[in-house]
Design an enzyme around this catalytic site. Structure first.
Site, PDB file in Angstrom:
ATOM      1  N   TRP A   1      -8.651  -1.357  22.780  1.00 31.36           N
ATOM      2  CA  TRP A   1      -7.610  -2.310  22.360  1.00 31.36           C
ATOM      3  C   TRP A   1      -6.226  -1.784  22.724  1.00 31.36           C
ATOM      4  O   TRP A   1      -5.948  -0.586  22.542  1.00 31.36           O
ATOM      5  CB  TRP A   1      -7.653  -2.532  20.849  1.00 31.36           C
TER       6      TRP A   1
ATOM      7  N   LYS B   1     -18.435   1.610  20.207  1.00 32.91           N
ATOM      8  CA  LYS B   1     -18.351   0.722  21.377  1.00 32.91           C
ATOM      9  C   LYS B   1     -18.954   1.384  22.616  1.00 32.91           C
ATOM     10  O   LYS B   1     -19.617   0.729  23.410  1.00 32.91           O
ATOM     11  CB  LYS B   1     -16.893   0.375  21.662  1.00 32.91           C
TER      12      LYS B   1
ATOM     13  N   PRO C   1      -2.740  13.613   5.128  1.00 38.70           N
ATOM     14  CA  PRO C   1      -3.455  13.875   6.375  1.00 38.70           C
ATOM     15  C   PRO C   1      -3.045  12.862   7.447  1.00 38.70           C
ATOM     16  O   PRO C   1      -2.689  11.735   7.137  1.00 38.70           O
ATOM     17  CB  PRO C   1      -4.936  13.660   6.011  1.00 38.70           C
ATOM     18  N   THR C   2      -3.117  13.284   8.710  1.00 40.21           N
ATOM     19  CA  THR C   2      -2.941  12.321   9.808  1.00 40.21           C
ATOM     20  C   THR C   2      -4.298  11.637  10.045  1.00 40.21           C
ATOM     21  O   THR C   2      -5.162  11.689   9.183  1.00 40.21           O
ATOM     22  CB  THR C   2      -2.397  13.036  11.050  1.00 40.21           C
ATOM     23  N   ASN C   3      -4.514  11.019  11.214  1.00 36.95           N
ATOM     24  CA  ASN C   3      -5.749  10.221  11.426  1.00 36.95           C
ATOM     25  C   ASN C   3      -7.012  11.088  11.376  1.00 36.95           C
ATOM     26  O   ASN C   3      -7.211  11.941  12.232  1.00 36.95           O
ATOM     27  CB  ASN C   3      -5.684   9.523  12.786  1.00 36.95           C
TER      28      ASN C   3
ATOM     29  N   TYR D   1       0.844  -1.203   0.000  1.00 40.60           N
ATOM     30  CA  TYR D   1       0.000   0.000   0.000  1.00 40.60           C
ATOM     31  C   TYR D   1       0.882   1.257   0.000  1.00 40.60           C
ATOM     32  O   TYR D   1       0.646   2.208  -0.741  1.00 40.60           O
ATOM     33  CB  TYR D   1      -0.894  -0.042   1.237  1.00 40.60           C
TER      34      TYR D   1
ATOM     35  N   ARG E   1      -1.310   9.543  18.658  1.00 38.63           N
ATOM     36  CA  ARG E   1      -1.760   9.889  17.305  1.00 38.63           C
ATOM     37  C   ARG E   1      -2.118  11.371  17.226  1.00 38.63           C
ATOM     38  O   ARG E   1      -2.535  11.975  18.207  1.00 38.63           O
ATOM     39  CB  ARG E   1      -3.020   9.098  16.919  1.00 38.63           C
TER      40      ARG E   1
ATOM     41  N   HIS F   1     -11.513   2.808  12.110  1.00 42.48           N
ATOM     42  CA  HIS F   1     -10.350   3.333  12.834  1.00 42.48           C
ATOM     43  C   HIS F   1     -10.722   3.591  14.287  1.00 42.48           C
ATOM     44  O   HIS F   1     -11.877   3.466  14.688  1.00 42.48           O
ATOM     45  CB  HIS F   1      -9.822   4.589  12.134  1.00 42.48           C
TER      46      HIS F   1
END
Ligand code: GDP
Length: 248
Positions: free
Chosen positions: A135, A121, A97-99, A70, A142, A113
């Site tokens: 998790w 959740k 871009p970041t997250n 990728y 980030r 994500h």
């Protein structure tokens, strides 16, 4: 017979990435498109690197093994942008871009994500009176960018950013947050009173990929990012109202 003779690599998703990128850029060239803004990602940067990462470091070493194909497909967009500029004067560029998070995201718990996954959740934990499971250790860090801020920056890039070299679109290094802090912001925004559990049997992934937004800041010193907590609140509110139609 054909199936047996077809090499397995023909089905690699990265091969499709390469085809999509090449088709889009070459068609843009053929049809005289004035400007193309492609989207790269911070996960394409070298795995072994110094921080913060900046735009000059994209090709400085192999990417993380989890994103190998990728990342190289994405890196080739930058190679092609330079080629189309040198040979044909095309103004094709790329943003990194970041997250990204915000309304209309993919809120699927398994493959979404982290922010949309955790929002979904928390929604279910509240409804069922159960704990929230985050998790990993919660320690990875980030830089999150609100989709509405990113959209504003995309328009600026389209209209005013004149370079072929990519530009990182991100909040500053000082606004990087841990996964634990991100989870706590969601808990606060959703008014969740239950327990938080960190499931350390799940992977933490890359510890950090801190990116410099120095170039963006030099170009747009006055740009105001939506404060993280406000953006999280708006996103949670959107999800609560649009639960039935949200992608999940
Ligand atoms: P990445 O930046 O591409 O690694 O993006 P992710 O959005 O998948 O974020 C990964 C980080 O969030 C890792 O440290 C995960 O362990 C952590 N994390 C904690 N809870 C969740 C969750 O419910 N979903 C996802 N996707 N990640 C989570």
């Amino acid at each position: 017979m054909t199936g047996l003779l077809t090499p397995r690599w023909t089905s690699f998703p990265q091969r499709r990435n390469v085809h999509i990128n090449d088709n889009v850029l070459h068609s843009a060239y053929e049809f005289g498109v004035q400007k193309v803004v492609s989207c790269l990602s911070t996960c394409i940067f070298p795995d072994k690197t110094t921080y913060p990462i900046d735009e000059s470091m994209i090709h400085n070493g192999p990417p993380h093994s989890s994103n190998f194909g990728y990342s190289y497909a994405k890196r080739m967009i930058d190679v092609q942008n330079r080629g189309y500029f040198e040979q044909h004067g095309c103004r094709f560029t790329a943003v990194i871009p970041t997250n990204v998070f915000g309304p209309h995201d993919n809120y699927n718990i398994e493959d979404g994500h982290v922010l949309p996954g955790l929002i979904h959740k928390v929604y279910l934990a509240k409804k069922n009176g159960t704990a929230l499971t985050v998790w990993g250790t919660g320690k990875p860090r980030r830089q999150f960018i609100y989709s509405l801020d990113l959209a504003r920056l995309f328009l600026w890039v389209l209209r005013e950013y004149d370079e072929v070299e990519p530009i990182i679109l991100s909040v500053g290094e000082e606004d990087e947050v841990s996964i634990r802090e991100a989870a706590e912001s969601i808990v606060e925004a959703m008014d969740f009173k239950g327990e938080l559990i960190f499931d350390t049997t799940k992977s933490d992934g890359q510890f950090k990929k801190t990116a410099s937004n120095g170039k963006l800041r030099r170009c747009l010193p006055k740009f105001q990012f939506t404060p993280f907590k406000q953006a999280v609140k708006e996103t949670c509110d959107w999800f609560n109202v649009h639960y039935d139609i949200a992608r999940k």
